[in-house]
Design an enzyme around this catalytic site. Structure first.
Site, PDB file in Angstrom:
ATOM      1  N   ARG A  48       1.403 -35.209   6.161  1.00 40.82           N
ATOM      2  CA  ARG A  48       2.649 -34.767   6.321  1.00 40.82           C
ATOM      3  C   ARG A  48       3.112 -33.624   5.300  1.00 40.82           C
ATOM      4  NH1 ARG A  48       6.011 -39.789   5.935  1.00 40.82           N
ATOM      5  NH2 ARG A  48       5.678 -39.211   3.840  1.00 40.82           N
ATOM      6  N   TYR A 101      26.074 -17.782   6.993  1.00 42.27           N
ATOM      7  CA  TYR A 101      25.784 -17.933   8.389  1.00 42.27           C
ATOM      8  C   TYR A 101      26.339 -19.085   8.677  1.00 42.27           C
ATOM      9  CZ  TYR A 101      22.330 -19.906  11.849  1.00 42.27           C
ATOM     10  OH  TYR A 101      21.732 -20.356  12.998  1.00 42.27           O
ATOM     11  N   ASP A 174      20.115 -16.371   0.973  1.00 40.57           N
ATOM     12  CA  ASP A 174      19.520 -16.438   2.300  1.00 40.57           C
ATOM     13  C   ASP A 174      19.223 -14.769   2.470  1.00 40.57           C
ATOM     14  OD1 ASP A 174      19.084 -16.091   4.985  1.00 40.57           O
ATOM     15  OD2 ASP A 174      20.404 -17.518   5.780  1.00 40.57           O
ATOM     16  N   LYS A 199      12.914 -15.411  12.305  1.00 43.53           N
ATOM     17  CA  LYS A 199      13.394 -14.326  12.507  1.00 43.53           C
ATOM     18  C   LYS A 199      12.235 -13.231  12.486  1.00 43.53           C
ATOM     19  CE  LYS A 199      17.512 -16.271  12.908  1.00 43.53           C
ATOM     20  NZ  LYS A 199      17.826 -16.536  14.215  1.00 43.53           N
TER      21      LYS A 199
HETATM   22  C1  LIG Z   1      21.347 -15.350   8.303  1.00 42.46           C
HETATM   23  C2  LIG Z   1      20.512 -16.391   8.988  1.00 42.46           C
HETATM   24  N1  LIG Z   1      20.065 -17.396   8.226  1.00 42.46           N
HETATM   25  C3  LIG Z   1      19.396 -18.560   8.753  1.00 42.46           C
HETATM   26  C4  LIG Z   1      19.473 -18.693  10.198  1.00 42.46           C
HETATM   27  C5  LIG Z   1      18.961 -20.085  10.607  1.00 42.46           C
HETATM   28  O1  LIG Z   1      17.600 -19.896  10.926  1.00 42.46           O
HETATM   29  P1  LIG Z   1      17.102 -20.939  11.906  1.00 42.46           P
HETATM   30  O2  LIG Z   1      17.429 -20.444  13.378  1.00 42.46           O
HETATM   31  O3  LIG Z   1      15.317 -20.853  11.891  1.00 42.46           O
HETATM   32  O4  LIG Z   1      17.558 -22.318  11.668  1.00 42.46           O
HETATM   33  C6  LIG Z   1      19.924 -17.680  10.933  1.00 42.46           C
HETATM   34  C7  LIG Z   1      19.777 -17.945  12.404  1.00 42.46           C
HETATM   35  O5  LIG Z   1      20.388 -17.071  13.286  1.00 42.46           O
HETATM   36  C8  LIG Z   1      20.464 -16.663  10.425  1.00 42.46           C
HETATM   37  O6  LIG Z   1      20.980 -15.543  11.285  1.00 42.46           O
END
Ligand SMILES: Cc1ncc(COP(=O)(O)O)c(C=O)c1O
Length: 382
Positions: A48, A101, A174, A199
Site C-alpha cells: 500500500r 481552488y 498549492d 495537471k
Molecule cells: C489549483 C488547483 N489545485 C488543485 C486541483 C485539484 O486537482 P485534482 O483534480 O487532481 O484533485 C485543481 C483542479 O482543477 C486546481 O485547479
C-alpha cells in the site's frame, strides 16, 4: 504436485531480468518476505505504501521540489486535504486565501469545521503584515495559492512564509500553476508544497494524482504518518504515468507558456476584450512579483470580456471549436470556462468589470487557436 498447484507457483519472478529506462510497474498488495524474521523486522511488508514505480516517482518529485521527502495522493485535492489533516488539531485556526481552488474551500467549510478547526478566508491582495495581523494565538497554518487559478492574484510568498515562520505558523501552498518547476516554494521558505500532478506533470488529462513535499524531516514524517494512518494509496500504473509525464514537463511547459503568451497578447488588442489577466504580462498587477520569483509561465490565464449578458458569454464559449469546455488544465489540449459562477462563491466580494473567461492554452498551434478565438469573439460582438 497437481497441476492446479503448479499453476499457482510457476512463473514467479524473484528478480528483474534487466534494467530498463523506466521503473517496472510492480503491481502488488502482497509483498513476499524472504524469511520469518523479515515479517516483523521493519522490512517493506505490504504494497500500500508503494513499490518500484511509486518510489521512483517520489524520488523524482523530491528532486523537482528540492524536498527531503514527498508523499503521493490519489488526486491534487486529496494532497491538499490530507496535508491539512496531517498537521492540524482540533481547536486550531487557519487562514485560507479567498481565491483558493473551490473544492478546498468546500473541505474547509464542510470537514474542518466539523473537527473544530476554525477557518478564515483572507484577501489575496493583503501583504505579509496585513495577513499576519489576522493571525490569532490559535492560527496554525496559512494556505496559499499564488497565482490563484481563476483570477491569478499574485502574493508575496517569500515575505509571507518568512513572517509566518517567525510567528510559528505553518505555510502550505498549492503550487500547481508552476508545476513545481516555475516557482520553488520550499526554497522560498514555504513549509509544504502541494501540487495536482493531474495537471502539467501527468500532462495528458487521463490520470489523477497529487503530491505534498516538505524540507523539514519532522513535517515529512507527519505527512507520511497521515498517509499510513488513513490508508491512502496510489496505483503503480498511475505513478508510472506521472513519472513518464515528469520526463517531458519542462519541454511541454515552455511551449504552453510561450503559446499562452502569444494568445494573451493577441487578446489584449481585441476590441471585445476589456483586460487580460496574466501575471507574465507587464501591465498585470502581479507582474513584479511574478518576475521576481518565477522562472516562466504556464498556459493558464484569464481575460475579461466587454460587459455583456450571460447568454452572449455562453454563445462565445459554444462558438469555440478548438478549445474544449472543461474545468481542468495542464493537458496537451486547449480548454475554456467562464469563471463568474465560481467567483461569486468567494467570501470577500470582488467586482470585475466584465465576464471572466479562463483559457488553458494547449500544444496546438497558437495561430490556429487565435483563428478560433477570433471567430468566437465575432459571435460575442454580434
Ligand atoms: C489549483 C488547483 N489545485 C488543485 C486541483 C485539484 O486537482 P485534482 O483534480 O487532481 O484533485 C485543481 C483542479 O482543477 C486546481 O485547479
Amino acid at each position: 504436485m497437481d497441476e492446479e498447484t503448479r499453476l499457482i507457483h510457476a512463473g514467479h519472478v524473484d528478480s528483474l531480468p534487466a534494467s530498463t529506462v523506466s521503473p517496472p510497474i510492480q503491481r502488488g498488495s502482497t509483498v513476499l518476505l524472504p524469511n520469518a524474521r523479515a515479517l516483523y523486522d521493519g522490512t517493506l511488508g505490504y504494497g500500500r505504501g508503494g513499490l518500484a514505480a511509486q518510489f521512483a516517482l517520489m524520488d523524482a518529485l523530491a528532486e523537482l521540489e528540492g524536498a527531503s521527502g514527498v508523499q503521493l495522493f490519489s488526486s491534487g485535492l486529496a494532497a491538499v486535504t490530507a496535508s491539512l489533516m496531517a498537521v492540524l488539531e482540533a481547536g486550531d485556526h487557519i487562514l485560507v486565501v479567498d481565491s483558493v481552488y473551490k473544492p478546498v474551500r468546500r473541505f474547509c467549510d464542510q470537514v474542518l469545521r466539523r473537527f473544530d478547526v476554525a477557518v478564515s478566508y483572507y484577501d489575496p491582495a493583503l501583504d505579509a503584515d496585513g495577513l499576519l495581523a489576522l493571525a490569532t494565538p490559535k492560527t496554525r497554518l496559512i494556505l496559499l495559492e499564488s497565482p490563484g487559478s481563476l483570477s491569478f492574484e499574485m502574493q508575496d510568498v517569500p515575505a509571507i512564509a518568512t513572517a509566518a515562520r517567525a510567528r510559528g505558523v505553518l505555510t502550505l501552498i498549492d503550487n500547481t500553476w508552476a508545476a513545481g518547476l516555475l516557482f520553488k516554494p520550499l526554497a522560498h521558505g514555504v513549509d509544504i508544497s502541494v501540487q495536482a500532478l493531474t495537471k502539467y506533470v501527468c500532462g495528458h488529462s487521463d490520470v489523477f494524482m497529487g503530491s505534498a513535499a516538505a524540507s523539514d524531516p519532522g513535517l515529512n514524517a507527519k505527512l507520511a504518518a497521515g498517509v499510513l494512518d488513513h490508508g491512502w494509496a496510489v496505483s503503480p500504473d498511475d505513478a508510472y504515468q506521472a513519472l513518464r509525464g515528469l520526463r517531458t514537463l519542462s519541454t511541454r511547459l515552455a511551449r504552453h507558456g510561450e503559446s499562452g503568451l502569444t494568445v494573451a497578447r493577441w487578446l489584449a488588442d481585441q476590441p471585445q476584450v476589456l483586460r487580460v489577466i496574466h501575471p507574465a504580462l507587464p501591465d498585470d498587477p502581479g507582474h513584479a512579483l511574478w518576475r521576481r520569483d518565477f522562472t516562466g509561465t504556464c498556459g493558464l490565464f484569464s481575460f475579461l470580456l466587454q460587459p455583456g449578458p450571460d447568454e452572449r458569454v455562453e454563445a462565445f464559449l459554444d462558438a469555440l471549436t478548438l478549445f474544449g469546455l472543461g474545468f481542468s488544465w495542464g493537458g496537451f489540449e486547449s480548454l475554456a470556462i467562464n469563471c463568474d459562477p465560481q467567483i461569486r462563491s468567494r467570501t470577500i466580494a470582488t467586482r470585475y468589470d466584465g465576464p471572466m473567461i479562463r483559457l488553458h492554452v494547449g500544444l496546438e498551434s497558437p495561430a490556429d487557436l487565435i483563428v478560433d478565438l477570433k471567430a468566437a469573439l465575432a459571435v460575442y460582438a454580434a
